[in-house]
Design an enzyme around this catalytic site. Structure first.
Site, PDB file in Angstrom:
ATOM      1  N   HIS A  50      -1.451   6.507   8.617  1.00  0.00           N
ATOM      2  CA  HIS A  50      -0.628   5.375   9.054  1.00  0.00           C
ATOM      3  C   HIS A  50       0.856   5.640   8.771  1.00  0.00           C
ATOM      4  O   HIS A  50       1.707   5.524   9.658  1.00  0.00           O
ATOM      5  CB  HIS A  50      -1.105   4.106   8.345  1.00  0.00           C
ATOM      6  CG  HIS A  50      -0.335   2.876   8.695  1.00  0.00           C
ATOM      7  ND1 HIS A  50      -0.750   1.985   9.646  1.00  0.00           N
ATOM      8  CD2 HIS A  50       0.839   2.393   8.220  1.00  0.00           C
ATOM      9  CE1 HIS A  50       0.132   1.007   9.750  1.00  0.00           C
ATOM     10  NE2 HIS A  50       1.106   1.225   8.876  1.00  0.00           N
ATOM     11  N   GLU A  51       1.146   5.999   7.536  1.00  0.00           N
ATOM     12  CA  GLU A  51       2.562   6.210   7.175  1.00  0.00           C
ATOM     13  C   GLU A  51       3.139   7.392   7.942  1.00  0.00           C
ATOM     14  O   GLU A  51       4.277   7.348   8.398  1.00  0.00           O
ATOM     15  CB  GLU A  51       2.731   6.412   5.672  1.00  0.00           C
ATOM     16  CG  GLU A  51       2.159   5.295   4.799  1.00  0.00           C
ATOM     17  CD  GLU A  51       2.566   3.892   5.196  1.00  0.00           C
ATOM     18  OE1 GLU A  51       3.677   3.718   5.728  1.00  0.00           O
ATOM     19  OE2 GLU A  51       1.753   2.961   4.996  1.00  0.00           O
TER      20      GLU A  51
ATOM     21  N   GLY B 150       0.822  -1.213   0.000  1.00  0.00           N
ATOM     22  CA  GLY B 150       0.000   0.000   0.000  1.00  0.00           C
ATOM     23  C   GLY B 150       0.852   1.256   0.000  1.00  0.00           C
ATOM     24  O   GLY B 150       0.688   2.138  -0.838  1.00  0.00           O
TER      25      GLY B 150
HETATM   26  N1  0A1 Z   1       5.782  -0.644   6.446  1.00  0.00           N
HETATM   27  C1  0A1 Z   1       4.782  -0.537   5.427  1.00  0.00           C
HETATM   28  C2  0A1 Z   1       4.468  -1.811   4.771  1.00  0.00           C
HETATM   29  C3  0A1 Z   1       5.319  -2.293   3.656  1.00  0.00           C
HETATM   30  C4  0A1 Z   1       6.002  -3.462   3.787  1.00  0.00           C
HETATM   31  C5  0A1 Z   1       6.701  -4.002   2.724  1.00  0.00           C
HETATM   32  C6  0A1 Z   1       6.687  -3.320   1.535  1.00  0.00           C
HETATM   33  O1  0A1 Z   1       7.314  -3.801   0.424  1.00  0.00           O
HETATM   34  C7  0A1 Z   1       7.426  -5.128   0.185  1.00  0.00           C
HETATM   35  C8  0A1 Z   1       6.015  -2.138   1.402  1.00  0.00           C
HETATM   36  C9  0A1 Z   1       5.340  -1.625   2.484  1.00  0.00           C
HETATM   37  C10 0A1 Z   1       3.497  -0.126   6.092  1.00  0.00           C
HETATM   38  O2  0A1 Z   1       3.146  -0.673   7.140  1.00  0.00           O
HETATM   39  O3  0A1 Z   1       2.817   0.717   5.577  1.00  0.00           O
HETATM   40 ZN    ZN Z   2       2.815   0.218   8.740  1.00  0.00          ZN
END
Ligand code: 0A1
Ligand code: ZN
Length: 849
Positions: free
Chosen positions: A290-291, A254
Site C-alpha cells: 500500500h505505502e 499503520g
Molecule cells: N496515508 C497513510 C495514512 C496515515 C494518515 C495519517 C497518519 O497520521 C495521523 C498516518 C498515516 C496511509 O494511507 O497509509
Molecule cells: Zn494510504
C-alpha cells in the site's frame, strides 16, 4: 469546549493558493527539547489566483527570526498561522523556529519514539515543524540538512552528502508538505537492491532498532514484490535511487507513504515465526505494498485538498487488494474484503458518523481517515472497473498517470479520464462519491414461459445531512443455476441505474435458482428472503466463491439471530451443508476456514437492529455459545478431520497455502473447544509450533473461561516483546468472560507494562474490551465508563488516537433505553470539558447529534 465553535472547513469554499513555492531548503539542528528548524522558501505568485494574501500555517512554533528577501518580517497572528506584508513579486522567506520533539505526545509533526526522532506530517503535521503553506496543492522540491550527534540521519529523496553529525538529502520530485519526513537516531538497516524495468538501481533499506534486524526479511520480500508488481500491472517504475522504510514503536496509524522514506508502525514491519501470526504476515505484505503504491497514487499524483482523500486512498487500497489477490487467493481475498466492508463500513454508514466517500465538510481532517474513505473508496473503483471492463480500466489509468503526473488532482479529474477513455457518461456514477449510506437492494422474481425476470428495487436510507437519496449505478453480477445444480447462465453484470428496474433471461427450460451480487459486485445490502434450503443449495453448488460463502454466512447469521431470541435448534440445512463443504478436500482450506468464521456478536447486534429488534448483548453472547456447542457436537468428525488436515509440520512458512491450512485448523479448534473442555487447545498451546497456533489455542481456551495458567505463562515468556505483549493485552481483555471483562480490563490498565501513551498498547486494551461485545455493553455501564475515562485521559496527550477510539460509542442508538442513556452520558463526559480537543470534540458532537 475550549473553542466554542471550531471552524468547519467546506469543499465548496476551496480556493487555489495565493502563493506557490518554487523550492524549499530546510536545516534541522536536532535537540529533544529545543530543535532548531531553519527554512529558506522561495515563493512566487500563483498565476491562477487573484488573491495576494500571504498566509503560513504554524502551530506551537517559537519563532527565532523571520525575514523576507533578507529584511526582518513583521508577523501578524492569524487563525492557525501568520500573515505578513510581502512584495507583489517572487521573494524568499527565511525563518528559524524552535520546537520540542520530546514534548510532542500527539505524535504529529516531529516527535520522539524510544529516543528516535521521527515525523508524521499527514494530514496537517508539517505546520508543527515550521511556518509553511501546509496544504496539499502547494508542491515543491525539498533539500534537507539534518544535524545531530546521531548515527543515522534520514530524510526524503536521494542522499547528497554526509559527514559526522550531519547529512544532506535532495528530493527532486515536487511534493506537498504532508509527504515530508525526517528520521534520526540509533537505527540499523537491513539492505537489499532492486533493478527497475528500465535498469535503474535502487538501494532498499529497512531501518529498525538494533536487535530487530532478524525480523525484516519478510517485509523486504514484500517490498520487492510490490515494486515488480506495480511495473508489470500498472507500468509504474520507482523514481529515486533509494527507498527507505523505518519502523517506529509510537505511531498513530499503520504506516505513512512519505516520499522515499516510508515510516511504519513497527507492528507492520517486524515479523518472525515465533512472534508474528499469519494474519500479521498478510497485513505486513499488504501495507508495505500500500505505502509503496502510494508513490504513484498519492505522491506523483496527489490530492488537491483533503476532501479528495479517497482519490489517493481508495485507489491505493484497490491496488493493494489486487496485489494481495495476485500473491494469495483471489477468492479468499475478495471474501475478506467484503467481510470488512459489511462488518465495519456498513456499520459506519448506519450510524451518526456516516459520510460520503468524498466528504463535503470537516472540522478535523484526522477524523476522516475512515473505512468509508478507504475501503468504500476502493469498492467504488472496483465497481468502475467492473462496469468499464479490465481493458478500458487500464486505458483510463494510463491516461490518468499521463495527464496528471505532478498534479494535485480531484475526483472530477479522476472520473474525467474514465469518461475520456471510454466515452461513458459518469455523472450518475459520481453519486457514489457524494451520497453517504448503504443502498438496500431488494429483489422480486417472475417466471413465465421460459423467461425468468429479476425485478430490483434500490433505496438508500437517510444519513446525517442527507435525508433524500437518488438512485445509484449498481453493477449487479448475476448467474443462474438449474435445479440440478448446473450453471445455466454464467455471470453477467447487470447495470442498474433506476430506482426500480427489471432484467429478463429468456429461453430457459426450468425455473432457475439465482445467484445475485456475485463477487460482492456492489457494496449494498441485498434484502431478499431466501428459504434456508435455497441457501444450502447455493452453498453446495454456486460456482461463485463469494456467494457460496455468503450462503453459509446467511445461514449462520439466521441461526445466531434465532439463538439470541432463545430459539433452540438451528436449521439442519445449515449444519449439513457446512459439514459437506468442510469435508470437501477439493476446496481451498482457507475458503473452508471462512465458512467456519461465524458472524461476531456485534454483527448479530447490527442484524437484529436492522430488523427492528433491540439487541440484548448477553442473549447474543449465550446464544452464540450454544450454537458453537451444537456445531462442535454435530460436526465433530468433520471438524476433527479439518483440524488434522490443517496441521503444518516442518518449518513455519507464512505463505498463503500453509496459512490457509492453519486458518482451517484453528477455526475448527475454536468450535471443538466448546465441547472438549479445552483439551485440544491446551495441547496446541503446549506444542508451541508458531505464534499463529499458540494464540489460536489460547484464544479458544480463554473463550470458554479456561486458560488462565496458559495466559500467565504466555505473558511471562513474552513480556519483553512489545508486539507480542500487545496481542496479550488485546486477547485477555477481548476474551474475558463478559461479566468480569471490565474488571479484567481495569487490572490490565494497572499492569506496569500498560504504557498508555503508546498508541499500540492503548488500542490493544481499549479495542480488546470494546470488541468483547457483551463485556463492553454490560448493563450497568461499567464498560462505557472505563472506555470514557481512558479516552478523556488520553485526549490532551494524543487527541487523534482518543478521537478514533471514541467511535466505539457510535452504536449507542442501537441498544435499549438504559444502555443508550449510559452511552450518551459517556459521550457527554468526553465532550463537555473545557479542554476537549478539536478531534474528540467533533467526533463526540457528531455521535450525539
Ligand atoms: N496515508 C497513510 C495514512 C496515515 C494518515 C495519517 C497518519 O497520521 C495521523 C498516518 C498515516 C496511509 O494511507 O497509509
Ligand atoms: Zn494510504
Amino acid at each position: 469546549m475550549k473553542d466554542a465553535a471550531p471552524r468547519t472547513i467546506r469543499l465548496a469554499d476551496y480556493a487555489p493558493p495565493a502563493w506557490l513555492v518554487a523550492d524549499v531548503a530546510l536545516t534541522f539542528r536536532l535537540d529533544p527539547q529545543a530543535t532548531r528548524v531553519l527554512s529558506t522558501i522561495r515563493f512566487r505568485p500563483n498565476p491562477d489566483s487573484t488573491d495576494r494574501t500571504f498566509f503560513l500555517h504554524g502551530e506551537g512554533l517559537k519563532t527565532i527570526s523571520a525575514t523576507i528577501d533578507g529584511r526582518p518580517a513583521t508577523l501578524r497572528e492569524a487563525e492557525g498561522g501568520i500573515t505578513c506584508d510581502v512584495p507583489d513579486a517572487p521573494f524568499t522567506w527565511e525563518a528559524e523556529v524552535e520546537i520540542a520533539p520530546a514534548e510532542n505526545t500527539a505524535l504529529e509533526g516531529l516527535y520522539m519514539s524510544n529516543g528516535i526522532y521521527c515525523t508524521q506530517c499527514e494530514a496537517e503535521g508539517f505546520r508543527r515543524i515550521t511556518w509553511y503553506p501546509d496544504r496539499p496543492d502547494v508542491m515543491a522540491p525539498f533539500r534537507v540538512r539534518v544535524e545531530g550527534d546521531l548515527p543515522v540521519l534520514l530524510s526524503n529523496g536521494n542522499p547528497e552528502a554526509s559527514g559526522p553529525g550531519w547529512a544532506e538529502w535532495d528530493d527532486p520530485w515536487r511534493k506537498p508538505a504532508y509527504l515530508f519526513a525526517l528520521v534520526a537516531g540509533d537505527l540499523v538497516a537491513v539492505r537489499d537492491r532492486f533493478t527497475t524495468l528500465s535498469g535503474r538501481e535502487v538501494d532498499l533499506g529497512i531501518w529498525v532498532r538494533p536487535g530487530d534486524q532478524g525480523r525484516c526479511a519478510f517485509a523486504m520480500e514484500a517490498l520487492k514484490a510490490s515494486m515488480r508488481w506495480d511495473e508489470e500491472v500498472y507500468g509504474r517504475e520507482y523514481d529515486l535511487g533509494v527507498f527507505n522504510i523505518v519502523a517506529v514503536d509510537d505511531f498513530n496509524a499503520g504506516a505513512m507513504e512519505n516520499k522515499g522514506l516510508n515510516v511504519f508502525n513497527s507492528a507492520l514491519v517486524l515479523a518472525s515465526p515465533e512472534t508474528a501470526t499469519d494474519g500479521t504476515y498478510e497485513r505486513i505484505e499488504a501495507v508495505i505494498a500500500h505505502e509503496y503504491f502510494h508513490n504513484w497514487t498519492g505522491n506523483r499524483i496527489t490530492c488537491r485538498d483533503w476532501f479528495q482523500l479517497c482519490l489517493k486512498e481508495g485507489l491505493t487500497v484497490f491496488r493493494d487488494q489486487q496485489f494481495t489477490s495476485a500473491m494469495r487467493s483471489e477468492a479468499v481475498k475478495r471474501i475478506e474484503d467484503a467481510q470488512t466492508i459489511r462488518r465495519h463500513q456498513f456499520k459506519e454508514d448506519q450510524g451518526p458518523l456516516a459520510h460520503p466517500v468524498r466528504p463535503e465538510s470537516f472540522v478535523e481532517i484526522n477524523n476522516f481517515y475512515t473505512i468509508t474513505v478507504y475501503e468504500k473508496g476502493a469498492e467504488v473503483i472496483g465497481m468502475l472497473r467492473r462496469l468499464v471492463g479490465a481493458a478500458a480500466y487500464k486505458r483510463a489509468l494510463d491516461l490518468y498517470f499521463d495527464r496528471h503526473d505532478g498534479d494535485a488532482a480531484t475526483i472530477e479529474d479522476w472520473l474525467q479520464v474514465f469518461e475520456d477513455a471510454t466515452g461513458r457518461d459518469l455523472s450518475q456514477f459520481k453519486r457514489w462519491y457524494s451520497q453517504a449510506g448503504t443502498p438496500r437492494l431488494s429483489v422480486e422474481e417472475a417466471w413465465e414461459d421460459g423467461t425468468y425476470t429479476l425485478i430490483f428495487t434500490q433505496e438508500t436510507p437517510p444519513t446525517p445531512g442527507q435525508p433524500d437519496k437518488a438512485p445509484q449505478v449498481l453493477p449487479i453480477a448475476v448467474g443462474l443455476l438449474n435445479p440440478n445444480g448446473d450453471e445455466v447462465v454464467p455471470t453477467k453484470v447487470l447495470e442498474m441505474t433506476e430506482a426500480r428496474q427489471s432484467f429478463a433471461f429468456e429461453g430457459l427450460s426450468a425455473r432457475p435458482i439465482p445467484s445475485i451480487l456475485r463477487d460482492f459486485s456492489a457494496p449494498v445490502v441485498l434484502q431478499r428472503e431466501v428459504p434456508s434450503a435455497e441457501r444450502a443449495f447455493l452453498l453446495a453448488h454456486d460456482t461463485d466463491p463469494f456467494n457460496r460463502w455468503d450462503a453459509a454466512q446467511a445461514l449462520a447469521r439466521a441461526a445466531l439471530m434465532d439463538a439470541a431470541g432463545g430459539a433452540g435448534d438451528p436449521a439442519p440445512d445449515w449444519i449439513e451443508g457446512l459439514g459437506r463443504a468442510l469435508a470437501d478436500t477439493g476446496l481451498d482450506p482457507a475458503f473452508r476456514a471462512l465458512l467456519l468464521d461465524l458472524p461476531g456478536d456485534e454483527d448479530i447486534a447490527i442484524a437484529l437492529a436492522e430488523r427492528g429488534d433491540v439487541p440484548d448483548p448477553d442473549a447474543i453472547h449465550s446464544g452464540r455459545a450454544r450454537i458453537r456447542r451444537i456445531l462442535a457436537e454435530r460436526l465433530s468428525p468433520q471438524l476433527e478431520a479439518a483440524y488434522h488436515e490443517g496441521a503444518t509440520p516442518g518449518p513455519y512458512d507464512p505463505s498463503a497455502g500453509p496459512a490457509g491450512q492453519r486458518a482451517l485448523r484453528n477455526r475448527a479448534l475454536w468450535i471443538l473447544t466448546a465441547a472438549d473442555g479445552g483439551a485440544r487447545a491446551r495441547a496446541q498451546v503446549a506444542a508451541d509450533e508458531n505464534m499463529t497456533n499458540v494464540l489460536a489455542g489460547l484464544s479458544a481456551l480463554l473463550s470458554i473461561g479456561a486458560g488462565e495458567a496458559e495466559a500467565a505463562a504466555f505473558h511471562d515468556r513474552w513480556k519483553d516483546e512489545r508486539l507480542v505483549l500487545d496481542s496479550w493485552f488485546a486477547l485477555v481483555a477481548g476474551q474475558a468472560p463478559p461479566e468480569s471483562a471490565v474488571e479484567t480490563a481495569r487490572s490490565l490498565a494497572d499492569h506496569p507494562a500498560f504504557a498508555w501513551k503508546t498508541p499500540n498498547r492503548f488500542r490493544a486494551l481499549m479495542r480488546g474490551l470494546a470488541g468483547n461485545h457483551a463485556g463492553f455493553h454490560r448493563a450497568d455501564g461499567a464498560g462505557y465508563d472505563f472506555l470514557a475515562d481512558w479516552i478523556v485521559r488520553l485526549d490532551p496527550v494524543n487527541p487523534s488516537v482518543a478521537a478514533r477510539t471514541s467511535t466505539v460509542f457510535s452504536s449507542w442508538k442501537r441498544y435499549d433505553a438504559g444502555r443508550q442513556e449510559r452511552m450518551r452520558a459517556a459521550l457527554h463526559r468526553m465532550l463537555d470539558r473545557d479542554d476537549v480537543s478539536r478531534d474528540l470534540g467533533e467526533m463526540a458532537q457528531r455521535m450525539l447529534e
